[in-house]
Design a protein around this motif. Structure first.
Motif, PDB file in Angstrom:
ATOM      1  N   ALA A  17     -16.822   4.871  -6.598  1.00 11.76           N
ATOM      2  CA  ALA A  17     -15.411   4.631  -6.289  1.00 11.76           C
ATOM      3  C   ALA A  17     -15.164   4.807  -4.800  1.00 11.76           C
ATOM      4  O   ALA A  17     -15.812   5.632  -4.136  1.00 11.76           O
ATOM      5  CB  ALA A  17     -14.508   5.577  -7.077  1.00 11.76           C
ATOM      6  N   LEU A  18     -14.221   4.037  -4.295  1.00 13.41           N
ATOM      7  CA  LEU A  18     -13.773   4.144  -2.911  1.00 13.41           C
ATOM      8  C   LEU A  18     -12.312   4.562  -2.887  1.00 13.41           C
ATOM      9  O   LEU A  18     -11.501   4.054  -3.666  1.00 13.41           O
ATOM     10  CB  LEU A  18     -13.897   2.795  -2.182  1.00 13.41           C
ATOM     11  N   LEU A  19     -11.984   5.483  -1.988  1.00 12.60           N
ATOM     12  CA  LEU A  19     -10.591   5.785  -1.656  1.00 12.60           C
ATOM     13  C   LEU A  19     -10.376   5.213  -0.264  1.00 12.60           C
ATOM     14  O   LEU A  19     -10.737   5.835   0.735  1.00 12.60           O
ATOM     15  CB  LEU A  19     -10.332   7.290  -1.668  1.00 12.60           C
ATOM     16  N   CYS A  20      -9.832   4.022  -0.204  1.00 12.90           N
ATOM     17  CA  CYS A  20      -9.809   3.257   1.041  1.00 12.90           C
ATOM     18  C   CYS A  20      -8.414   3.192   1.651  1.00 12.90           C
ATOM     19  O   CYS A  20      -7.456   2.765   1.001  1.00 12.90           O
ATOM     20  CB  CYS A  20     -10.323   1.840   0.785  1.00 12.90           C
ATOM     21  N   ASP A  21      -8.317   3.603   2.902  1.00 13.62           N
ATOM     22  CA  ASP A  21      -7.083   3.476   3.657  1.00 13.62           C
ATOM     23  C   ASP A  21      -6.739   2.000   3.827  1.00 13.62           C
ATOM     24  O   ASP A  21      -7.631   1.130   3.785  1.00 13.62           O
ATOM     25  CB  ASP A  21      -7.276   4.143   5.026  1.00 13.62           C
ATOM     26  N   LEU A  22      -5.474   1.724   4.034  1.00 10.48           N
ATOM     27  CA  LEU A  22      -5.036   0.336   4.193  1.00 10.48           C
ATOM     28  C   LEU A  22      -4.859  -0.049   5.661  1.00 10.48           C
ATOM     29  O   LEU A  22      -5.618  -0.838   6.215  1.00 10.48           O
ATOM     30  CB  LEU A  22      -3.721   0.112   3.435  1.00 10.48           C
ATOM     31  N   TRP A  23      -3.833   0.517   6.293  1.00  8.80           N
ATOM     32  CA  TRP A  23      -3.460   0.115   7.650  1.00  8.80           C
ATOM     33  C   TRP A  23      -4.546   0.555   8.630  1.00  8.80           C
ATOM     34  O   TRP A  23      -4.895   1.716   8.711  1.00  8.80           O
ATOM     35  CB  TRP A  23      -2.130   0.746   8.034  1.00  8.80           C
ATOM     36  N   GLY A  24      -5.108  -0.410   9.360  1.00  8.61           N
ATOM     37  CA  GLY A  24      -6.172  -0.123  10.305  1.00  8.61           C
ATOM     38  C   GLY A  24      -7.555  -0.341   9.733  1.00  8.61           C
ATOM     39  O   GLY A  24      -8.539  -0.380  10.479  1.00  8.61           O
ATOM     40  N   CYS A  25      -7.610  -0.495   8.412  1.00  4.84           N
ATOM     41  CA  CYS A  25      -8.895  -0.720   7.748  1.00  4.84           C
ATOM     42  C   CYS A  25      -8.930  -2.055   7.011  1.00  4.84           C
ATOM     43  O   CYS A  25      -9.856  -2.846   7.192  1.00  4.84           O
ATOM     44  CB  CYS A  25      -9.195   0.418   6.768  1.00  4.84           C
ATOM     45  N   VAL A  26      -7.927  -2.297   6.169  1.00  6.03           N
ATOM     46  CA  VAL A  26      -7.881  -3.521   5.361  1.00  6.03           C
ATOM     47  C   VAL A  26      -6.909  -4.535   5.950  1.00  6.03           C
ATOM     48  O   VAL A  26      -7.064  -5.735   5.774  1.00  6.03           O
ATOM     49  CB  VAL A  26      -7.503  -3.179   3.906  1.00  6.03           C
ATOM     50  N   LEU A  52      -6.774   1.987  -3.282  1.00  7.22           N
ATOM     51  CA  LEU A  52      -6.172   1.910  -1.961  1.00  7.22           C
ATOM     52  C   LEU A  52      -5.301   3.152  -1.787  1.00  7.22           C
ATOM     53  O   LEU A  52      -4.299   3.320  -2.484  1.00  7.22           O
ATOM     54  CB  LEU A  52      -5.349   0.631  -1.816  1.00  7.22           C
ATOM     55  N   LEU A  53      -5.727   4.028  -0.896  1.00  9.91           N
ATOM     56  CA  LEU A  53      -5.071   5.323  -0.699  1.00  9.91           C
ATOM     57  C   LEU A  53      -4.341   5.291   0.635  1.00  9.91           C
ATOM     58  O   LEU A  53      -4.957   5.308   1.691  1.00  9.91           O
ATOM     59  CB  LEU A  53      -6.119   6.432  -0.716  1.00  9.91           C
ATOM     60  N   THR A  54      -3.021   5.232   0.571  1.00  6.60           N
ATOM     61  CA  THR A  54      -2.244   4.954   1.767  1.00  6.60           C
ATOM     62  C   THR A  54      -1.141   5.981   1.990  1.00  6.60           C
ATOM     63  O   THR A  54      -0.560   6.494   1.030  1.00  6.60           O
ATOM     64  CB  THR A  54      -1.627   3.544   1.690  1.00  6.60           C
ATOM     65  N   ASN A  55      -0.852   6.235   3.248  1.00  6.28           N
ATOM     66  CA  ASN A  55       0.267   7.102   3.600  1.00  6.28           C
ATOM     67  C   ASN A  55       1.571   6.324   3.719  1.00  6.28           C
ATOM     68  O   ASN A  55       2.530   6.807   4.335  1.00  6.28           O
ATOM     69  CB  ASN A  55      -0.021   7.845   4.905  1.00  6.28           C
ATOM     70  N   ASP A 225     -18.978  13.646  -5.760  1.00  6.89           N
ATOM     71  CA  ASP A 225     -20.107  13.197  -4.937  1.00  6.89           C
ATOM     72  C   ASP A 225     -20.415  11.717  -5.109  1.00  6.89           C
ATOM     73  O   ASP A 225     -21.306  11.185  -4.431  1.00  6.89           O
ATOM     74  CB  ASP A 225     -21.359  14.037  -5.198  1.00  6.89           C
ATOM     75  N   ARG A 226     -19.648  11.045  -5.984  1.00  7.94           N
ATOM     76  CA  ARG A 226     -19.799   9.598  -6.154  1.00  7.94           C
ATOM     77  C   ARG A 226     -18.567   8.854  -5.613  1.00  7.94           C
ATOM     78  O   ARG A 226     -18.379   7.672  -5.891  1.00  7.94           O
ATOM     79  CB  ARG A 226     -20.004   9.250  -7.627  1.00  7.94           C
ATOM     80  N   ILE A 227     -17.739   9.572  -4.847  1.00 11.31           N
ATOM     81  CA  ILE A 227     -16.543   8.983  -4.245  1.00 11.31           C
ATOM     82  C   ILE A 227     -16.717   8.939  -2.730  1.00 11.31           C
ATOM     83  O   ILE A 227     -17.107   9.927  -2.115  1.00 11.31           O
ATOM     84  CB  ILE A 227     -15.288   9.802  -4.592  1.00 11.31           C
ATOM     85  N   LEU A 228     -16.407   7.798  -2.132  1.00 15.37           N
ATOM     86  CA  LEU A 228     -16.447   7.643  -0.680  1.00 15.37           C
ATOM     87  C   LEU A 228     -15.028   7.396  -0.180  1.00 15.37           C
ATOM     88  O   LEU A 228     -14.355   6.474  -0.627  1.00 15.37           O
ATOM     89  CB  LEU A 228     -17.341   6.463  -0.280  1.00 15.37           C
ATOM     90  N   ALA A 229     -14.579   8.239   0.752  1.00 15.26           N
ATOM     91  CA  ALA A 229     -13.280   8.044   1.397  1.00 15.26           C
ATOM     92  C   ALA A 229     -13.489   7.244   2.677  1.00 15.26           C
ATOM     93  O   ALA A 229     -14.406   7.523   3.450  1.00 15.26           O
ATOM     94  CB  ALA A 229     -12.630   9.386   1.707  1.00 15.26           C
ATOM     95  N   ILE A 230     -12.613   6.257   2.900  1.00 10.03           N
ATOM     96  CA  ILE A 230     -12.730   5.375   4.061  1.00 10.03           C
ATOM     97  C   ILE A 230     -11.412   5.382   4.818  1.00 10.03           C
ATOM     98  O   ILE A 230     -10.349   5.238   4.217  1.00 10.03           O
ATOM     99  CB  ILE A 230     -13.056   3.923   3.622  1.00 10.03           C
ATOM    100  N   GLY A 231     -11.481   5.531   6.147  1.00 12.27           N
ATOM    101  CA  GLY A 231     -10.244   5.476   6.914  1.00 12.27           C
ATOM    102  C   GLY A 231     -10.457   5.580   8.400  1.00 12.27           C
ATOM    103  O   GLY A 231     -11.538   5.952   8.867  1.00 12.27           O
ATOM    104  N   ASP A 232      -9.399   5.242   9.153  1.00 15.64           N
ATOM    105  CA  ASP A 232      -9.483   5.261  10.614  1.00 15.64           C
ATOM    106  C   ASP A 232      -8.714   6.421  11.236  1.00 15.64           C
ATOM    107  O   ASP A 232      -8.778   6.617  12.449  1.00 15.64           O
ATOM    108  CB  ASP A 232      -8.969   3.939  11.198  1.00 15.64           C
TER     109      ASP A 232
END
Length: 290
Positions: A17-26, A52-55, A225-232
């Motif tokens: 699973a990915l927890l991916c930021d939106l603004w600045g990434c996608v 999609l994990l966004t503020n 440990d199977r989750i990757l967080a992505i963000g700027d």
């Protein structure tokens, strides 16, 4: 020391699973970023889940509509967790009272729409500052003006002992080539003035709890440990992911592009210096999500 990778595909096999930021990434606030969209689509095609994990200080339905307008297709993500929804839960449970002074733009009126997740929600009334029991902020009244313009209102609120509910901990975002202030910048000033702030969104736990609940809708819980967080955002995405115990992929070409001297990829020495200054050490870094 962080490992600079060329693409998500280099490490994606290690995660479910990915927890991916939106603004600045996608997206950049104006349009979707094609390479990022393709990377998320490829991850999902192999069976991965993308949250999609966004503020963003808005409900997930409003964010879904926004990213659709920006060109982010439905097949690039599974669900959305927003700081707005995490903050709304707290507000409707009475975290800052029932009469609130609202700081934000008209487009964020959706923040006050009913939230059916809360049983017996507090009835929220938006009032003038002199009648308020608390302050709710989704962003400055004008995102192009520095937080200092709100000092008179903040001083009044602090003097009256009002707690601020901050729906977006981001300090700034880049809309295309233009930098704009977020609610986090105002909340930061309020704290410096001695005011009390409840913050929701990365790096704070409530939004990660919400993300886990949303992720669980797609099957068994995913081990950390199977989750990757992505963000700027170094103090939001990176810090929050690391505090939660996730591996983190730092996208250097967003908010920290200048500091890390990122073109396609960050300049290694600049990246090392920046991370040392921020006292962060994410496992992975990449210039742009791709």
């Amino acid at each position: 020391m962080t490992q600079i990778i060329d693409s998500l595909a280099e490490i994606s096999e290690s995660y479910d699973a990915l927890l991916c930021d939106l603004w600045g990434c996608v997206h950049d606030g104006v349009r979707a970023l094609p390479e990022a969209v393709a990377a998320l689509q490829a991850f999902r095609a192999k069976g991965g889940t993308v949250v999609l994990l966004t503020n963003a200080p808005r409900p997930r339905a409003a964010v879904a509509a926004q990213i659709d307008r920006l060109g982010v297709p439905d097949d690039a993500w599974d669900t959305i967790a927003t700081s707005g929804d995490a903050a709304r839960e707290a507000m409707f449970r009475g975290a800052v009272g029932s009469k609130v002074y609202f700081i934000g733009e008209d487009r964020d009126d959706v923040f006050f729409e009913p939230l059916h997740l809360v049983e017996d929600p507090v009835k929220i009334e938006r009032v003038a500052l002199d009648r308020a029991e608390g302050v709710v902020i989704t962003g400055p009244f004008d995102s192009h003006q520095p937080p200092e313009v709100l000092r008179p209102q903040l001083l009044d609120a602090k003097t009256r002992g009002l707690t601020m509910l901050n729906a977006n901990p981001d300090i700034v975002v880049d809309r295309g080539d233009t930098r704009e202030y977020c609610a986090g910048a105002v909340a930061q000033l309020y704290e410096q003035m001695g005011g009390s702030v409840l913050s929701f969104g990365k790096p704070h736990p409530p939004v990660y709890d919400l993300a886990r609940r949303r992720m669980a809708e797609f099957g068994d819980p995913v081990p950390d440990d199977r989750i990757l967080a992505i963000g700027d955002g170094i103090l939001t995405d990176v810090k929050g992911g690391m505090l939660e115990g996730f591996d983190v992929l730092f996208v250097t070409g967003g908010l920290a592009a200048e500091e890390t001297r990122t073109d396609r990829q960050p300049e290694p020495d600049a990246l090392t210096a920046y991370l040392a200054d921020q006292q962060m050490d994410p496992p992975f870094s990449v210039g742009k999500l791709r």
